[in-house]
Design a protein around this motif. Structure first.
Motif, short mmCIF file in Angstrom:
data_model
loop_
_atom_site.label_atom_id
_atom_site.label_comp_id
_atom_site.label_asym_id
_atom_site.label_seq_id
_atom_site.Cartn_x
_atom_site.Cartn_y
_atom_site.Cartn_z
N GLU A 169 0.81 -1.22 0.00
CA GLU A 169 0.00 0.00 0.00
C GLU A 169 0.84 1.27 0.00
OE1 GLU A 169 -2.63 -0.15 3.30
OE2 GLU A 169 -3.76 -1.86 2.56
N ILE A 170 2.14 1.11 0.10
CA ILE A 170 3.03 2.26 0.19
C ILE A 170 3.36 2.81 -1.19
CG2 ILE A 170 5.34 3.02 0.89
CD1 ILE A 170 3.44 2.54 3.23
N VAL A 171 3.28 4.12 -1.31
CA VAL A 171 3.70 4.82 -2.53
C VAL A 171 4.93 5.65 -2.18
CG1 VAL A 171 3.08 6.57 -4.22
CG2 VAL A 171 1.36 4.91 -3.46
N ILE A 172 6.00 5.49 -2.96
CA ILE A 172 7.19 6.32 -2.78
C ILE A 172 7.05 7.51 -3.73
CG2 ILE A 172 9.70 6.44 -2.84
CD1 ILE A 172 8.59 4.48 -0.76
N ARG A 173 7.11 8.70 -3.17
CA ARG A 173 6.92 9.91 -3.99
C ARG A 173 7.94 10.98 -3.63
NH1 ARG A 173 4.74 13.98 -0.94
NH2 ARG A 173 3.55 13.42 0.93
N GLN A 174 8.12 11.90 -4.56
CA GLN A 174 8.97 13.06 -4.32
C GLN A 174 8.31 13.95 -3.28
OE1 GLN A 174 12.06 14.12 -5.74
NE2 GLN A 174 11.88 15.66 -4.13
N LEU A 232 9.46 10.34 -0.03
CA LEU A 232 8.65 9.94 1.11
C LEU A 232 7.88 8.66 0.82
CD1 LEU A 232 7.23 13.43 2.11
CD2 LEU A 232 9.23 12.27 3.04
N ALA A 233 7.71 7.86 1.87
CA ALA A 233 6.83 6.70 1.81
C ALA A 233 5.47 7.16 2.30
CB ALA A 233 7.37 5.57 2.67
N THR A 256 -0.77 9.57 4.31
CA THR A 256 0.01 9.81 5.53
C THR A 256 1.47 9.44 5.27
OG1 THR A 256 -1.88 9.34 6.95
CG2 THR A 256 0.30 9.19 7.96
N VAL A 257 2.37 10.33 5.63
CA VAL A 257 3.81 10.07 5.47
C VAL A 257 4.26 9.13 6.58
CG1 VAL A 257 6.11 11.08 5.47
CG2 VAL A 257 4.22 12.29 4.34
N VAL A 258 4.83 7.99 6.19
CA VAL A 258 5.27 7.00 7.18
C VAL A 258 6.76 6.71 7.09
CG1 VAL A 258 2.99 5.96 7.31
CG2 VAL A 258 4.67 5.04 5.69
N VAL A 292 11.67 5.25 9.18
CA VAL A 292 10.29 4.77 9.06
C VAL A 292 9.64 4.94 10.43
CG1 VAL A 292 8.81 2.78 8.60
CG2 VAL A 292 10.90 3.11 7.25
N MET A 293 8.41 5.43 10.45
CA MET A 293 7.69 5.56 11.71
C MET A 293 7.64 4.21 12.42
SD MET A 293 6.79 8.67 12.24
CE MET A 293 6.32 10.24 11.48
#
Length: 198
Positions: free
Chosen positions: A9-14, A71-72, A77-79, A120-121
């Motif tokens: 479910e994680i999206v890595i984005r700028q 960011l993940a 929500t940034v995790v 990572v949180m």
């Protein structure tokens, strides 16, 4: 939900400028107290350390900027966070006079993509997010034509050290850390770890 499902479910984005507060929070985690020390040296009166850190990452055209962050993100929500930039040689750099920071000035690998922060949180760890962020770092290094990744890890941070070693990082140099109440570890060495991408 399994850890794999969570990672899927994680999206890595700028990162964007609006992410600066989340970046600062994760950088405090990533640095094991070193960012807290550095930020405290320049924090203006009347604002929190976290707000000061957020202002630092809201800047542009500097190494420590949201511009160098990925960011993940999970459901908005940034995790997790990866902060990295090309380490360049600076023959005109002044000698570091701060005794706490001086050891780190020797732990540099010019020509590498330097990972200055990976975090990572807590509630999302051990689910593959760190792996996705490190994959992002490798892809970025290759895209920029850089042959290596480098980072600094505290010797006493056994969990992080084991993760980096699994990713192929090897010890390149080390310096004894100078203890300070801000640092999470009172002794041991700061390690320069390098991973060749060939």
């Amino acid at each position: 939900m399994t850890s794999k499902d969570a990672a899927d479910e994680i999206v890595i984005r700028q990162a964007a400028k609006d992410d600066s507060a989340a970046i600062a929070e994760l950088f405090l985690i990533a640095s094991d107290g070193l960012a807290e020390y550095i930020w405290s040296l320049s924090k203006p009166a009347g604002i929190s350390l976290l707000e000061h850190g957020a202002r630092r990452y809201a800047r542009t055209n500097t190494a420590f900027s949201y511009e160098n962050c990925h960011l993940a993100d999970r459901d908005g929500t940034v995790v997790g966070m990866l902060h990295a930039f090309e380490m360049e040689a600076d023959p005109d750099a002044e000698t570091e006079s701060d005794p706490v920071l001086e050891p780190y000035s020797h732990l540099e690998d010019p020509g590498s993509l330097y990972i200055s922060g990976l975090a990572v949180m807590k509630e999302f760890r051990s689910g593959g997010i760190g792996t996705k962020l490190m994959d992002c770092a490798e892809a970025r290094a290759r895209q920029e034509g850089l042959p290596r990744l480098s980072l600094i890890c505290f010797e006493r941070n056994a969990r992080a050290l084991a993760f980096y070693q699994r990713r192929g990082f090897e010890l390149r140099d080390r310096r004894p850390l100078v203890p300070h109440p801000s640092l999470h570890y009172p002794d041991g060495d700061a390690l320069l770890l390098v991973a060749d991408l060939g």
